[in-house]
Scaffold this motif. Structure first.
Motif, PDB file in Angstrom:
ATOM      1  N   LEU A  64      24.005  78.790  -0.279  1.00 27.74           N
ATOM      2  CA  LEU A  64      25.157  79.238  -1.052  1.00 27.74           C
ATOM      3  C   LEU A  64      25.517  78.077  -1.974  1.00 27.74           C
ATOM      4  CD1 LEU A  64      27.407  81.346  -1.585  1.00 27.74           C
ATOM      5  CD2 LEU A  64      28.770  80.187   0.159  1.00 27.74           C
ATOM      6  N   TYR A  65      25.263  78.270  -3.284  1.00 27.77           N
ATOM      7  CA  TYR A  65      25.564  77.231  -4.278  1.00 27.77           C
ATOM      8  C   TYR A  65      27.016  77.408  -4.718  1.00 27.77           C
ATOM      9  CZ  TYR A  65      20.532  76.442  -4.439  1.00 27.77           C
ATOM     10  OH  TYR A  65      19.232  76.140  -4.099  1.00 27.77           O
ATOM     11  N   GLN A  66      27.823  76.362  -4.504  1.00 25.77           N
ATOM     12  CA  GLN A  66      29.249  76.474  -4.781  1.00 25.77           C
ATOM     13  C   GLN A  66      29.626  75.596  -5.971  1.00 25.77           C
ATOM     14  OE1 GLN A  66      31.464  75.846  -1.085  1.00 25.77           O
ATOM     15  NE2 GLN A  66      29.627  76.241   0.104  1.00 25.77           N
ATOM     16  N   TYR A  67      30.250  76.210  -6.960  1.00 28.56           N
ATOM     17  CA  TYR A  67      30.735  75.506  -8.146  1.00 28.56           C
ATOM     18  C   TYR A  67      32.243  75.689  -8.192  1.00 28.56           C
ATOM     19  CZ  TYR A  67      25.828  75.520  -9.559  1.00 28.56           C
ATOM     20  OH  TYR A  67      24.470  75.337  -9.601  1.00 28.56           O
ATOM     21  N   TRP A  68      32.979  74.632  -7.912  1.00 34.18           N
ATOM     22  CA  TRP A  68      34.429  74.773  -7.819  1.00 34.18           C
ATOM     23  C   TRP A  68      35.070  74.575  -9.181  1.00 34.18           C
ATOM     24  CZ3 TRP A  68      34.697  71.043  -3.015  1.00 34.18           C
ATOM     25  CH2 TRP A  68      34.046  71.675  -1.938  1.00 34.18           C
ATOM     26  N   GLY A  69      35.922  75.521  -9.555  1.00 34.90           N
ATOM     27  CA  GLY A  69      36.616  75.432 -10.840  1.00 34.90           C
ATOM     28  C   GLY A  69      37.846  74.544 -10.741  1.00 34.90           C
ATOM     29  N   LYS A  70      38.497  74.340 -11.903  1.00 33.69           N
ATOM     30  CA  LYS A  70      39.749  73.563 -11.908  1.00 33.69           C
ATOM     31  C   LYS A  70      40.777  74.264 -11.050  1.00 33.69           C
ATOM     32  CE  LYS A  70      39.260  72.016 -16.700  1.00 33.69           C
ATOM     33  NZ  LYS A  70      39.711  72.356 -18.052  1.00 33.69           N
ATOM     34  N   ARG A  71      41.627  73.475 -10.406  1.00 27.82           N
ATOM     35  CA  ARG A  71      42.689  74.076  -9.590  1.00 27.82           C
ATOM     36  C   ARG A  71      43.818  74.539 -10.494  1.00 27.82           C
ATOM     37  NH1 ARG A  71      43.596  72.631  -4.098  1.00 27.82           N
ATOM     38  NH2 ARG A  71      41.625  72.054  -3.149  1.00 27.82           N
ATOM     39  N   PRO A  72      44.456  75.665 -10.128  1.00 27.10           N
ATOM     40  CA  PRO A  72      45.600  76.103 -10.927  1.00 27.10           C
ATOM     41  C   PRO A  72      46.752  75.104 -10.782  1.00 27.10           C
ATOM     42  CG  PRO A  72      45.300  77.523  -8.998  1.00 27.10           C
ATOM     43  CD  PRO A  72      44.166  76.567  -9.016  1.00 27.10           C
ATOM     44  N   PRO A  73      47.552  74.922 -11.838  1.00 26.85           N
ATOM     45  CA  PRO A  73      48.675  73.980 -11.716  1.00 26.85           C
ATOM     46  C   PRO A  73      49.652  74.488 -10.661  1.00 26.85           C
ATOM     47  CG  PRO A  73      48.803  75.254 -13.759  1.00 26.85           C
ATOM     48  CD  PRO A  73      47.498  75.576 -13.145  1.00 26.85           C
ATOM     49  N   ARG A  74      50.225  73.570  -9.918  1.00 23.59           N
ATOM     50  CA  ARG A  74      51.215  73.951  -8.898  1.00 23.59           C
ATOM     51  C   ARG A  74      52.484  74.415  -9.582  1.00 23.59           C
ATOM     52  NH1 ARG A  74      50.481  70.296  -4.219  1.00 23.59           N
ATOM     53  NH2 ARG A  74      48.731  71.244  -3.105  1.00 23.59           N
ATOM     54  N   GLN A  75      53.110  75.433  -9.017  1.00 30.74           N
ATOM     55  CA  GLN A  75      54.403  75.883  -9.532  1.00 30.74           C
ATOM     56  C   GLN A  75      55.429  74.750  -9.345  1.00 30.74           C
ATOM     57  OE1 GLN A  75      52.757  79.050  -8.760  1.00 30.74           O
ATOM     58  NE2 GLN A  75      53.016  79.317 -10.931  1.00 30.74           N
ATOM     59  N   ASN A  76      56.278  74.546 -10.341  1.00 23.61           N
ATOM     60  CA  ASN A  76      57.344  73.541 -10.281  1.00 23.61           C
ATOM     61  C   ASN A  76      56.799  72.178  -9.847  1.00 23.61           C
ATOM     62  OD1 ASN A  76      59.000  75.776 -10.668  1.00 23.61           O
ATOM     63  ND2 ASN A  76      59.229  76.073  -8.450  1.00 23.61           N
ATOM     64  N   GLU A  77      55.707  71.793 -10.447  1.00 18.96           N
ATOM     65  CA  GLU A  77      55.116  70.515 -10.039  1.00 18.96           C
ATOM     66  C   GLU A  77      56.010  69.368 -10.484  1.00 18.96           C
ATOM     67  OE1 GLU A  77      51.143  69.850 -11.430  1.00 18.96           O
ATOM     68  OE2 GLU A  77      50.415  70.032  -9.383  1.00 18.96           O
ATOM     69  N   ARG A  78      56.252  68.446  -9.580  1.00 17.31           N
ATOM     70  CA  ARG A  78      57.075  67.276  -9.943  1.00 17.31           C
ATOM     71  C   ARG A  78      56.150  66.138 -10.374  1.00 17.31           C
ATOM     72  NH1 ARG A  78      60.479  67.649  -4.685  1.00 17.31           N
ATOM     73  NH2 ARG A  78      61.917  69.316  -5.214  1.00 17.31           N
ATOM     74  N   ASN A  79      56.529  65.462 -11.422  1.00 21.56           N
ATOM     75  CA  ASN A  79      55.697  64.324 -11.859  1.00 21.56           C
ATOM     76  C   ASN A  79      56.103  63.069 -11.116  1.00 21.56           C
ATOM     77  OD1 ASN A  79      54.387  65.984 -13.565  1.00 21.56           O
ATOM     78  ND2 ASN A  79      55.762  65.643 -15.288  1.00 21.56           N
TER      79      ASN A  79
END
Length: 382
Positions: free
Chosen positions: A367-382
């Motif tokens: 099983l060849y796995q290609y992981w995409g970018k993660r979605p931005p977290r809701q209300n992400e704090r910097n």
């Protein structure tokens, strides 16, 4: 309620997934090659059969012992409490297998186990002769491995991959249990889009839909142990009611299956209708190079042709190349491709993030796995 030692059998490479499923049902378990072992009551038997998506069968372990001679096999089998499981009119064929054991003749082992069970039951039910086996069905298995005999009764009947929705299939359909495993091995959640570009008879999209809506895979079928007199029908009723309560039929799902063969698309649609997803899964005829989407953070799972037949090899390699080009634009998507073709990454044009060894029937695949970018977290704090 009694307690039984249960074995959920698993295809090679799927044991950890089956164990995870058993634990999520609330049972502690141990993992061995090809099986997951745990203890549970009658309710556990019903719930395991209804809920385990990636296991092949659920068996009860009646006994395990060393057996190097036929005498030993006979006496130790006869000493097991068969009357606890088998009523007087039980139909109980015996199947067997032997690996690296002194007793290598499977047919002899089967005959001896059968005879030992009959002798035990004749004594218990005070019969001088045996009787017609016209009652409930109990399939007994004697499995010898390095002179250790494990004797089990199968609670499932037909294998658990028989979900009851397959009206028709193509030449080499993916087993439902492996299709469910592929979905569970991804990061897909029901609120994300899902595409299967080689959908064949629709198995992967249908299994994804069942996972997305938390529908018990065994909900629409029967099991051998439903007809056993020592499991009250109330147990099954309660287990089915629990499955009904936990199903989330209102969960919206965005699942698409496509295939180059219009006949397969039609079969996939029929199977989806049978599974209750007629309006929920979209199927269309399309080649993989034409796949494009404006959606983000989705998952693609594909079981493409492997090119094992010589005449197909070049066409398949070209198709892998086209697939790599089409998917290269989908940088937020995670892509999972199962194939036995060891040069897949080369043709696809990109090394996998991770590879996992799996068996598709007897074919060793990755099983060849290609992981995409993660979605931005809701209300992400910097």
């Amino acid at each position: 309620m009694g307690n039984y030692q249960l074995i959920a059998t698993a295809a090679m490479g799927l044991e950890a997934l089956v164990a995870k499923e058993v634990r999520s049902l609330g049972y502690e378990c141990e993992v061995e090659n090809g099986k997951v072992i745990y203890t549970g009551d009658e309710k556990a038997i019903a719930r395991s059969n209804l809920w385990l998506r990636t296991a092949d069968r659920v068996k009860i372990k009646v006994g395990e012992f060393k057996a190097r001679t036929f005498d030993e096999l006979f006496e130790k089998t006869k000493a097991l409490p068969w009357e606890k499981f088998l009523p007087e009119d039980a139909e109980f064929p015996v199947i067997g297998k032997s690996v690296k054991s002194t007793l290598f003749s499977v047919s002899d082992c089967q005959a001896i186990v059968k005879k030992a069970v009959v002798e035990r039951l004749k004594t218990h039910y005070k019969r001088s002769t045996w009787f017609e086996e016209n009652g409930a069905f109990f399939r007994i298995e004697v499995a010898l491995l390095k002179d250790i005999a494990t004797i089990t009764i199968d609670t499932s009947g037909q294998g658990l991959h028989k979900r009851g929705y397959r009206v028709d299939q193509g030449e080499a359909p993916l087993k439902e249990t492996l299709a469910a495993a592929l979905v569970l091995l991804t990061n897909w959640k029901a609120d994300r889009p899902f595409i299967d570009p080689f959908c064949g008879s629709g198995t992967i999209p249908i299994e994804a839909a069942m996972i997305g809506q938390n529908i018990a895979p065994g909900f629409n079928r029967e099991f051998a142990s439903e007809h056993w007199n020592w499991i009250p029908s109330k147990v099954w009723e309660e287990a089915r009611n629990e499955a009904e309560d936990l199903a989330n039929y209102d969960q919206p799902i965005d699942i698409t299956g496509s295939d180059i063969d219009h006949r397969m698309v039609k079969i996939a649609q029929e199977n989806a209708v049978e599974a209750g997803f007629g309006d929920l899964i979209r199927f269309k005829q399309m080649q993989v190079s034409d796949i494009s989407t404006t959606s983000e953070y989705g998952v693609i799972i594909g079981n493409p042709p492997y090119g094992e037949r010589l005449g197909d090899k070049k066409a398949v390699e070209r198709m892998y190349k086209e697939m790599g080009q089409a998917f290269s634009k989908l940088d937020t998507w995670s892509i999972y491709i199962i194939t036995s073709n060891e040069e897949f990454e080369q043709f696809y044009g990109k090394p996998a993030t991770k590879k996992r060894k799996l068996f598709n029937g007897f074919i060793r695949t990755d099983l060849y796995q290609y992981w995409g970018k993660r979605p931005p977290r809701q209300n992400e704090r910097n």
